[in-house]
Design a protein around this motif. Structure first.
Motif: not given
Length: 475
Positions: A76, A84, A87, A91, A101
């Motif tokens: 992450i 991510i 993202y 999200d 996700a």
């Protein structure tokens, strides 16, 4: 508060700040270069205990044991390829609120059933903070590969409809207790460990926070029941335990709870720990079947002297003298304890605070009616809460069931203050061989899914046959 020497030891390891006992330990990754929003997000990340699964660098790869198999945490960090980094805030909100996700559904090993109650403000702050984390441009070493039918993540849509959110807000709480409810139920997601599961592996809401099995551990009852929970603890006791991981002659945080203290609760502000304590005292008390005998301080051993727990040389000398003078031979419970346990936990059970070997005098885990928790620790050992914490080894290969039972009885009577203890060889054999129970739907999911496919194909065949017959009749 911890003894001054312990605080010095923790300072030397960079574990505690000068203001730790007043307002929580200084947060890692908080920087004047970051925005106030990002720095608040660092606090949210610690409150949500993201480190427990994703690691100190948030790169993931840790196995999370479930009845379906191991689920591995993901990267992450803001890596655009492996993490991510692509993202949006939307999200991240979908991940936390819905377990969805951008590339598919998540498994509830990620505690989104609890995070579903996170506020937008906290999610915004967490998103800002995660952008400041150094990117780790590599995928976790392992990927989640569950057996059929759990490898079909689309099944989580149905599971979510039944089990999300995992808790409900209660009426009649003060503002402080409402804050505590949010921390307990959502950010800290305490029910993930402490609430039993139902047949679908969702929370059994009728037994909220009343204790649950956790692999070889048992997360205890943390409702205010006096016989099996923490009803005898004051709010300050709860704050002290969550801040330090210790409650003198009553509790010591080891295993998963030790990790929760090390990675999360010790960083919380006093007002938040106080809110948690106030809320836990207000939840409905539930009596579990594993009662705890009230501690009888008069039956607990006294330290040999005031300084020996901080004097390793003195402990070594005293231990050798005790081994030489023990009655009953080398296989007596006392001799076995001194040989296997005494060098770390001390002759009188007071441990070695400076070396972070745990004291065991008076602990609730050795005063429980069921000896399972203590036997599991002796058999399987305990991983340290942090990389610098000592690890207690398991003795399943070194001691037989009779010897383990003897140590358990010795510890329960001499350090737990119990009048007697009758842990048997049969008890130890049961505890060592019992596997975690699997709900019916999980255990037979493959068979049920196969039968479902067969039934669906039969119904489809009948439908096709009916349509063909109907078509023939029209002519």
């Amino acid at each position: 508060m911890k003894p001054f020497s312990i605080m010095l030891s923790m300072l030397a390891m960079g574990v505690i700040s000068s203001t730790a006992m007043a307002e929580g330990i200084m947060l890692p990754n908080v920087s004047p270069a970051n925005s106030d929003l990002a720095n608040r997000g660092a606090y949210i990340a610690r409150s949500a205990d993201c480190v427990a699964c994703h690691g100190e660098n948030y790169a993931g790869g840790s196995p999370i044991a479930t009845p379906m198999g191991d689920i591995y945490s993901t990267n992450i960090t803001p890596s655009k390829r492996y993490g991510i980094g692509n993202y949006t805030k939307s999200d991240l909100k979908n991940v936390l609120h819905k377990g969805r996700a951008p590339d598919g559904m998540l498994y509830p090993a990620m505690p989104y059933p609890s995070f579903s109650g996170m506020t937008d403000n906290d999610i915004d702050a967490l998103f800002a903070y995660l952008q400041t984390v150094p990117a780790v441009d590599e995928a976790p070493e392992y990927e989640t590969k569950l057996p059929f039918p759990f490898n079909f993540r689309i099944l989580m849509v149905g599971w979510n409809a039944i089990n999300v959110p995992s808790t409900e807000k209660r009426d009649g709480l003060t503002k402080v207790q409402q804050r505590g409810e949010y921390l307990v139920n959502n950010l800290e997601h305490c029910g993930t460990c402490h609430t039993p599961r139902n047949s679908t592996m969702g929370f059994n809401k009728q037994k909220y926070l009343s204790g649950a099995p956790l692999g070889n551990w048992h997360a205890p009852n943390i409702t205010p029941d006096k016989s099996s929970g923490i009803g005898s603890w004051s709010e300050q006791d709860i704050v002290t335990y969550l801040r330090t991981g210790e409650l003198d002659q009553r509790a010591y945080a080891g295993g998963p709870m030790g990790e929760a203290v090390a990675h999360s609760t010790r960083y919380l502000k006093d007002e938040d720990l106080g809110a948690i304590a106030s809320y836990l005292k207000a939840v409905p008390a539930i009596q579990a079947d594993d009662k705890v005998t009230p501690v009888d301080v008069s039956r607990l051993p006294k330290p040999i002297n005031e300084s020996i727990t901080h004097d390793l040389i003195a402990q070594i000398d005293y231990l050798e003298q005790a081994k030489a003078s023990v009655a009953g031979g080398s296989n007596s419970p006392e001799a076995l304890y001194l040989a296997a346990c005494g060098s770390c936990h001390g002759i009188n059970g007071y441990g070695q605070p400076d070396a972070r070997y745990a004291p065991i005098v008076g602990l609730s885990s050795i005063r429980r009616e069921k000896p399972d928790a203590l036997v599991n620790v002796i058999v399987h050992g305990v991983d340290g809460a942090t990389n610098t914490s000592p690890k207690m080894p398991g003795f399943s290969e070194d001691l037989n069931a009779e010897q383990i039972a003897g140590i358990a009885n010795y510890v329960r009577v001499n350090f737990g203050g119990l009048k007697d203890s009758n842990v048997s060889v049969a008890d130890v054999d049961r505890i060592m061989t019992t596997k975690p129970a699997q709900p019916f739907l999980i255990k037979y999911a493959g068979i049920l899914a196969g039968l479902g496919i067969i039934v669906a194909l039969l119904l489809l065949g009948l439908l096709v046959r009916w349509l063909l017959r109907r078509k023939s009749h029209t002519y």
